[in-house]
Motif scaffolding. Structure first.
Motif, PDB file in Angstrom:
ATOM      1  N   THR A  51      53.241  16.742 -10.118  1.00  0.00           N
ATOM      2  CA  THR A  51      52.699  18.089  -9.980  1.00  0.00           C
ATOM      3  C   THR A  51      53.818  19.086  -9.730  1.00  0.00           C
ATOM      4  O   THR A  51      54.812  18.774  -9.079  1.00  0.00           O
ATOM      5  N   VAL A 107      47.222  19.047 -18.911  1.00  0.00           N
ATOM      6  CA  VAL A 107      47.746  18.043 -19.810  1.00  0.00           C
ATOM      7  C   VAL A 107      47.834  16.681 -19.127  1.00  0.00           C
ATOM      8  O   VAL A 107      47.988  15.648 -19.762  1.00  0.00           O
ATOM      9  N   GLN A 121      44.062  15.009 -15.563  1.00  0.00           N
ATOM     10  CA  GLN A 121      43.268  15.151 -14.333  1.00  0.00           C
ATOM     11  C   GLN A 121      41.946  15.849 -14.636  1.00  0.00           C
ATOM     12  O   GLN A 121      41.022  15.805 -13.843  1.00  0.00           O
TER      13      GLN A 121
END
Ligand code: UDP
Ligand code: MG
Length: 319
Positions: free
Chosen positions: A206, A96, A99
């Motif tokens: 992340t 989402v 990347q």
């Protein structure tokens, strides 16, 4: 008209969802003559407002489906949940956080329509990742491919297109320790490839720590290879041979030159070496035994809390 389901696992991504949907809508538009795209969000037990954001977005976008898992099961399990619930004639898992640039989807879908069963998206550069992550990732691919029977392509993540036939093959593999990259290679089928530059995350952060990545890499190797077990057959054989020869040497020397008492150093060294080897071998066996244990428990890979399907994001079922 063929349908393509985009499978998007989300874990605490309330900041990323809207930007993702905005990037995606012109792509859905662009492909509307060739295929109908829909989006299946798999909410992997987010603790922030991710579910609310997706439900609101689904009110005006009929192509959104939301699958809520009962807790955080990890990305590999979330992807599997998505694959087993996707209805599309093809599926594309993607992150989402943009990347996996959605622009690539156009080319992937066109290749699929032209006949490809699998289309891999290869990262040609990893600008978005730190140097340490690039170096460790490269080392992992090298070690993995040296050990596993089915090599996994370098720098291809989960961002790929799979034809329905391939999805069904992947879903047949019910193992609990899931390492998707290896499963994707294992099922075979000819793969075509498109390349892209991997950008940095556009929002949020992340959720993969190095520790989680390490565990994933470890799982991947043990799930895909029995070489670490087999090595011990060889090491054991050569050690046994060496021990036999050395025993003979000691025996003959004692026969001819009598008993010599000093021998502390050699004894201690032998005990330490063999003790260490035994421990290490036991550890490797333990890695496999632990995994056999999780397999025989036969627990489900994920639990669905609720399933909302567009339009208007109405409830489909509660299970
Ligand atoms: N994700 C997930 N469950 C997790 C961790 C991550 O579903 O336990 C999702 C996350 O929301 C994102 C994708 O997996 O859509 C990739 O995660 P991330 O960007 O954190 O990983 P990275 O790109 O750093 O490898
Ligand atoms: Mg990411």
């Amino acid at each position: 008209m063929p349908t393509v389901t985009l499978i998007v696992p989300v874990y605490n991504e309330e900041e990323s969802v809207l930007g993702f949907l905005e990037t995606l809508s012109p792509i859905i538009e662009q492909l509307s003559a060739q295929a109908r795209l829909d989006i299946l969000f798999v909410n992997d037990g987010s603790r922030d407002g991710t579910e609310r954001v997706i439900m609101t977005a689904a009110k005006t976008r009929g192509y959104i489906t939301l699958l809520n898992l009962s807790r955080n099961f990890g990305k590999e399990a979330a992807l599997f949940a998505g694959m087993s619930h996707a209805h599309g004639d093809a599926v594309i898992p993607l992150d989402v956080d943009l990347q996996d640039p959605p622009q690539i989807i156009v080319e992937m879908v066109l290749r699929w329509i032209a006949g490809a069963k699998v289309v891999n998206a290869r990262r040609s550069r990893r600008d978005g990742d730190s140097r340490l992550k690039t170096v460790t990732a490269n080392a992992f691919y090298r070690i993995f491919n040296a050990l596993a029977d089915q090599p996994i392509p370098h720098d291809v993540g989960d961002f790929r297109l799979f034809d329905r036939e391939v999805v069904d093959a992947i879903c047949q593999m019910g193992e609990r320790t899931r390492f998707n990259k290896a499963l994707f290679s294992w099922v075979g089928f000819e793969a075509e490839e498109v390349t892209f530059d991997r950008p940095a995350r556009f929002a949020g952060k992340t959720s993969w720590s190095y520790w989680k990545l390490w565990k994933l890499a470890w799982d991947g190797i043990f799930a895909s290879s029995t070489v670490p077990l087999r090595i011990w057959t060889y090491i054991g054989f050569f050690l046994a041979l060496a021990s036999l020869i050395y025993s003979l040497v000691v025996f003959i020397r004692t026969l001819f030159f009598g008993v010599d008492v000093p021998g502390y150093a050699s004894t201690v060294i032998l005990i330490l070496i063999f003790g260490g080897m035994n421990m290490f071998a036991l550890g490797i066996i333990g890695e496999y035994v632990g995994r056999i244990y999780t397999e025989v428990q036969q627990r489900p890979i994920f639990i669905v809390r609720s399933h909302h399907r567009g339009p208007q994001g109405e409830d489909e079922d509660g299970a």
